[in-house]
Design a protein around this motif. Structure first.
Motif, mmCIF file in Angstrom:
data_model
loop_
_atom_site.group_PDB
_atom_site.id
_atom_site.type_symbol
_atom_site.label_atom_id
_atom_site.label_comp_id
_atom_site.label_asym_id
_atom_site.label_seq_id
_atom_site.Cartn_x
_atom_site.Cartn_y
_atom_site.Cartn_z
ATOM 1 N N PRO A 259 0.796 -1.239 0.000
ATOM 2 C CA PRO A 259 0.000 0.000 0.000
ATOM 3 C C PRO A 259 0.820 1.275 0.000
ATOM 4 O O PRO A 259 0.275 2.353 -0.239
ATOM 5 C CB PRO A 259 -0.818 -0.122 1.287
ATOM 6 N N ASP A 260 2.124 1.196 0.292
ATOM 7 C CA ASP A 260 2.943 2.412 0.328
ATOM 8 C C ASP A 260 3.658 2.666 -0.989
ATOM 9 O O ASP A 260 4.574 3.479 -1.059
ATOM 10 C CB ASP A 260 3.968 2.320 1.460
ATOM 11 N N THR A 261 3.226 1.996 -2.041
ATOM 12 C CA THR A 261 3.909 2.082 -3.332
ATOM 13 C C THR A 261 3.121 2.945 -4.314
ATOM 14 O O THR A 261 1.908 2.778 -4.465
ATOM 15 C CB THR A 261 4.101 0.684 -3.938
ATOM 16 N N ILE A 262 3.817 3.845 -4.994
ATOM 17 C CA ILE A 262 3.234 4.612 -6.091
ATOM 18 C C ILE A 262 3.535 3.873 -7.398
ATOM 19 O O ILE A 262 4.669 3.463 -7.649
ATOM 20 C CB ILE A 262 3.799 6.034 -6.130
ATOM 21 N N THR A 263 2.519 3.704 -8.207
ATOM 22 C CA THR A 263 2.644 2.943 -9.447
ATOM 23 C C THR A 263 2.643 3.864 -10.665
ATOM 24 O O THR A 263 1.800 4.760 -10.770
ATOM 25 C CB THR A 263 1.486 1.934 -9.582
ATOM 26 N N PHE A 264 3.574 3.623 -11.553
ATOM 27 C CA PHE A 264 3.609 4.266 -12.868
ATOM 28 C C PHE A 264 3.359 3.198 -13.922
ATOM 29 O O PHE A 264 4.007 2.148 -13.913
ATOM 30 C CB PHE A 264 4.980 4.887 -13.160
ATOM 31 N N TYR A 447 1.097 7.571 -19.936
ATOM 32 C CA TYR A 447 1.506 7.468 -18.534
ATOM 33 C C TYR A 447 0.252 7.392 -17.673
ATOM 34 O O TYR A 447 -0.786 8.001 -17.979
ATOM 35 C CB TYR A 447 2.399 8.631 -18.101
ATOM 36 N N VAL A 448 0.350 6.621 -16.621
ATOM 37 C CA VAL A 448 -0.667 6.551 -15.570
ATOM 38 C C VAL A 448 0.086 6.581 -14.253
ATOM 39 O O VAL A 448 1.077 5.856 -14.088
ATOM 40 C CB VAL A 448 -1.513 5.263 -15.663
#
Length: 540
Positions: A259-264, A447-448
């Motif tokens: 849950p602490d991860t930002i996804t690209f 990009y997302v």
């Protein structure tokens, strides 16, 4: 704020295709990320091609600084340059910058990453690794985690054209193998993540690019010439299954990352339909006196045919048969379907340099630039961009690029068959022959961005691919080298997250020179990579 970053690369992905699939409910995981964060078009490099674009992604720099312009290096004399590899990069990568701070990194199949380098984490090589190579992972003791059957990239069948009698069987087999390739990539990625958790992990799935080159028309409701409608629908269904698998892989990787991860989600370039017409730039150059053919080329060729094979191989070259380099001022090399470079035959740079540096160089270059800018075919402008290299690239290695850079309008494309077929042609234009390729690269990728601290702002303005690296550094709480070419995308953060994300710059640092020769370990390795890239349509 403690964060991790996950980058999922979908090579060649475009909202032209993914958008309708999301609207139809076929890609629920990607749709969820799009709804919860920000997304938009990601502008690729020039040319919109895998090596320069992924190099820009991982360095934050344009090709004039990172040194990778295409799959090949600058020509050695008049011979097409050898293939690039990881040692061709002239800039530091995210893996080095982040790893040096003590953070752990993982990079899987990011081009160029062969030969692999030591990192604070792990690295798996890219499609430029020779098929069957064993030295494709760092640290080498992780090799068993890949499994004995791990394959980085697949070559399509030769001449996968709709009119071939075994087209359906060959195409379905290729799609099935591509689907399994993506499944295995996910399995290996999960295995490595669990063995060595990372603060920054990037994995590239090549499958969208491979599918779209051969099945773009199938996926966009069109029918390739000579194809049966039922076969087209069957192949489209098999292709769409690959995208559904990739969507599932996105969801699995996001959940596994925590849950602490930002996804690209990013792509190196986008896609569109193939052109209608070929433009033979070398024929145009010859017609206007910039490129000179030996007047006796037919005689020379007939003499060669009577020589022993050893001598024929030695003398069957452009220089001995076709091109009179001592009189030639310029020639053209294709980079990808719509991109090409024009090289001037400069005195002191090429063995038989004919153009003097300075005023003559600029005059010849401008004559060619103006002529190609004004070139039309049936009233249609052929080129969208005809530019000097310094107008496109910025940086100390801009001289590695061609003197002029060309990008055709969607109606026209280049061919990879080399100078000879173009010089044999009687006219500079011809009907585009698909040879199985129904889709071509275009600059607008995707990009997302989603995850903790990312505001649900929906569709945003296009961003350059060079913006990804500085954004990742900021999200990891690290300073940005001032040599990177784009600002980080911090406006996507919520006010609270932005306040906790400082933006600081540090002086850029030159890369550590890689030891050893820049080429492949053997001629056999080089030939295997060349065969792979030729099958994929990236080299002649």
């Amino acid at each position: 704020m403690a964060r991790k970053v996950l980058v999922i690369g979908l090579d060649g992905a475009t909202f032209r295709l993914l958008g309708p699939m999301m609207e139809a409910g076929e890609l629920p995981e990607l749709s969820r990320l799009v709804a919860s964060g920000c997304h938009g078009e990601l502008n690729s490099t020039f040319p919109p091609l895998t090596p320069p674009a992924w190099s820009a992604f991982m360095t934050g720099k344009n090709p004039g600084k990172h040194g990778v312009v295409s799959f090949r290096r600058a020509p050695a004399g008049y011979r097409t340059g050898d293939f690039i590899n990881a040692k061709s990069l002239r800039a530091r990568t995210l893996w080095e910058i982040v790893g040096e701070t003590g953070r752990t990194v993982g990079a899987i199949n990011v081009v160029p990453s062969y030969p692999v380098r030591a990192v604070n984490g792990f690295m798996v090589a890219c499609m430029l690794a020779p098929p069957g190579a064993q030295d494709i992972i760092y640290p080498p003791e992780y090799r068993p985690l890949l499994g004995d059957d791990y394959v980085i990239s697949l070559e399509p069948p030769k001449q996968l054209v709709a009119t071939a009698p075994d087209y359906r069987v060959q195409a379905l087999d290729y799609l099935a193998r591509l689907r399994r390739l993506g499944q295995r990539r996910l399995e290996v990625t999960l295995r490595l993540m669990r063995e060595r958790p990372c603060d920054l992990l990037a994995v590239i799935f090549y499958e969208p690019d491979r599918v779209q080159h051969f099945f773009w028309k199938h996926l966009t409701g069109q029918r390739p010439d000579g194809a049966d409608s039922a076969v087209v629908e069957e192949l489209a269904a098999a292709a769409r299954a690959i995208y559904r698998d990739l969507d599932g892989a996105v969801g699995t990787l996001v959940r596994e990352s925590g849950p602490d991860t930002i996804t690209f989600i990013v792509s190196d370039h986008g896609f569109a339909g193939s052109p209608d017409r070929f433009v033979y730039v070398n024929r145009w150059l010859a017609d206007r006196g910039f490129l000179h053919v030996h007047r006796t080329w037919k005689l020379r060729r007939s003499v060669l045919k009577r020589l022993p094979s050893r001598l024929r191989k030695r003398y069957d070259t452009l220089e001995h048969v076709f091109v009179n380099w001592r009189r030639t001022q310029a020639w053209c090399d294709a980079m990808e379907t719509r991109s090409a470079g024009v090289w001037l035959n400069v005195a002191g740079r090429q063995p038989h340099g004919h153009v003097q540096p300075g005023a003559e160089y600029e005059a010849v270059r401008e004559d060619i630039r103006r002529g190609l800018t004004e070139l039309t075919d049936g009233g249609r402008p052929v080129f969208k961009v005809v530019a000097r290299r310094e107008d496109i690239y910025r940086g100390p290695v801009t001289e590695l690029a061609p003197d002029l850079l060309l990008y055709a309008n969607p109606s026209h494309g280049l061919r990879f068959n080399g100078i000879r077929p173009e010089l044999r042609a009687r006219a500079p234009f011809a009907t585009f022959a698909e040879y199985g390729f129904t889709g071509a690269h275009e600059p607008q990728g995707i990009y997302v961005v989603a995850g903790p601290g990312i505001a649900p702002l929906g569709r945003q303005e296009p961003r350059p691919i060079e913006a990804i690296a500085p954004t990742i550094l900021c999200l990891l709480g690290l300073p940005v080298p001032d040599g990177m070419d784009a600002a980080p995308m911090l406006e996507f953060l919520t006010p609270q997250a932005r306040a906790a994300t400082p933006l600081t710059y540090v002086p850029d640092v030159a890369p550590t020179a890689a030891a050893g020769d820049e080429g492949y370990a053997s001629e056999e390795d080089r030939e295997q990579v060349e065969a792979r890239l030729r099958a994929l349509g990236y080299v002649e």
